[in-house]
Write an enzyme that holds these catalytic residues in place. Sequence first.
Site, PDB file in Angstrom:
ATOM      1  N   GLU A 299       0.699  -1.145   0.009  1.00 59.50           N
ATOM      2  CA  GLU A 299      -0.029  -0.010  -0.083  1.00 59.50           C
ATOM      3  C   GLU A 299       0.947   1.153  -0.010  1.00 59.50           C
ATOM      4  O   GLU A 299       2.075   1.467   0.329  1.00 59.50           O
ATOM      5  CB  GLU A 299      -0.828   0.208   1.249  1.00 59.50           C
ATOM      6  CG  GLU A 299      -2.000  -1.126   1.438  1.00 59.50           C
ATOM      7  CD  GLU A 299      -2.771  -1.033   2.713  1.00 59.50           C
ATOM      8  OE1 GLU A 299      -3.894  -0.570   2.679  1.00 59.50           O
ATOM      9  OE2 GLU A 299      -2.278  -1.434   3.650  1.00 59.50           O
ATOM     10  N   TYR A 300       0.291   2.410  -0.390  1.00 62.97           N
ATOM     11  CA  TYR A 300       1.001   3.681  -0.179  1.00 62.97           C
ATOM     12  C   TYR A 300       2.420   3.915  -1.185  1.00 62.97           C
ATOM     13  O   TYR A 300       3.024   4.768  -0.897  1.00 62.97           O
ATOM     14  CB  TYR A 300       0.966   4.109   0.905  1.00 62.97           C
ATOM     15  CG  TYR A 300      -0.088   3.808   1.995  1.00 62.97           C
ATOM     16  CD1 TYR A 300      -1.373   4.675   1.759  1.00 62.97           C
ATOM     17  CD2 TYR A 300      -0.086   3.007   3.150  1.00 62.97           C
ATOM     18  CE1 TYR A 300      -2.393   4.423   2.508  1.00 62.97           C
ATOM     19  CE2 TYR A 300      -1.107   2.839   3.782  1.00 62.97           C
ATOM     20  CZ  TYR A 300      -2.214   3.601   3.499  1.00 62.97           C
ATOM     21  OH  TYR A 300      -3.434   3.294   4.365  1.00 62.97           O
TER      22      TYR A 300
END
Length: 308
Positions: free
Chosen positions: A169-170
């Site tokens: 994620e991210y």
Amino acid sequence: MLTLVRSRMQAAAVALSTVAALALGATATTHATAAPAAPALAKAGPTSVAYVEVNNNSMLNVGKYTLADGGGAVFDVAVIFAANINYDTGTKTAQLYFNENVQRVLDNAATQIRPLQQKGIKVVLSVLGNHQGAGFANFPSQQAASAFAGQLSDAVSRYGLDGIDFDDEYAEYGRNGTGQPNASSFVHLVTALRANMPDKIISLYNIGPAASRLSYNGVDVSSKFDYAWNPYYGSWQVPGLGLPKSKLSPAAVEIGRTSQSTVTSLARRTVSEGYGVFLTYNLDGADRSADVSAFTRELYGSAAVHTP
């Protein structure tokens, strides 16, 4: 169905600018050995996992829960959340980074990690994207993927950890001129990491581009994972990996936010459908014995006790 993608506190995904990135080289200068675990009290049932946001909470909270019947530790795996995969724009390479809170846990392994391991709890380091374009799915070459795998395995060795957890994620793929996800990157990374640490845990938080790119050129790395789990708290979702049920957690709960009735239902389904892992997130320092008991009664036939 509640699809609560973790708040996962952005602080864990946003690097603290006052702390220098820790780029571990091919060979760590110091190594720590995990303390030998005390003989675990007998506990039959699924493996229980607890993620801890160390920007706000202590890893030691994981060891404060035991079963009322038998006294065994409730949790089997504690996950340090989270280190980051950063991008060095000068060298155009991915670098393993620890913010000041993660670094503090690792530097104080004798008091923050070893006490858990001595109770038979495995301690794993989660690695998360950090909005810089570097991720597990966009290494441009096998050499680049292997170099980052070396940083990960060196960290496990240096701090006496029990493994690595991947959370894609991210990353913000494409930022800083980085590439988009490709088919080979994560396969090369997992293959190299497993070769580096054949007896350690490799787990997958089943989300992001990496999670859907597990096969390349005839090589499928699904079997190289020890565990994979559902990333959506309060829901039931079977990870789509070629792993036996004993290594999968379709249930995911956020302690203190997922209702106790939902926790109980998910734990009961875990047992009735024969799955071997139960994932929890965001264990804090409060007495959460009621929330924890909501799943331990179903998984292990016992309430949980909190010892401050």
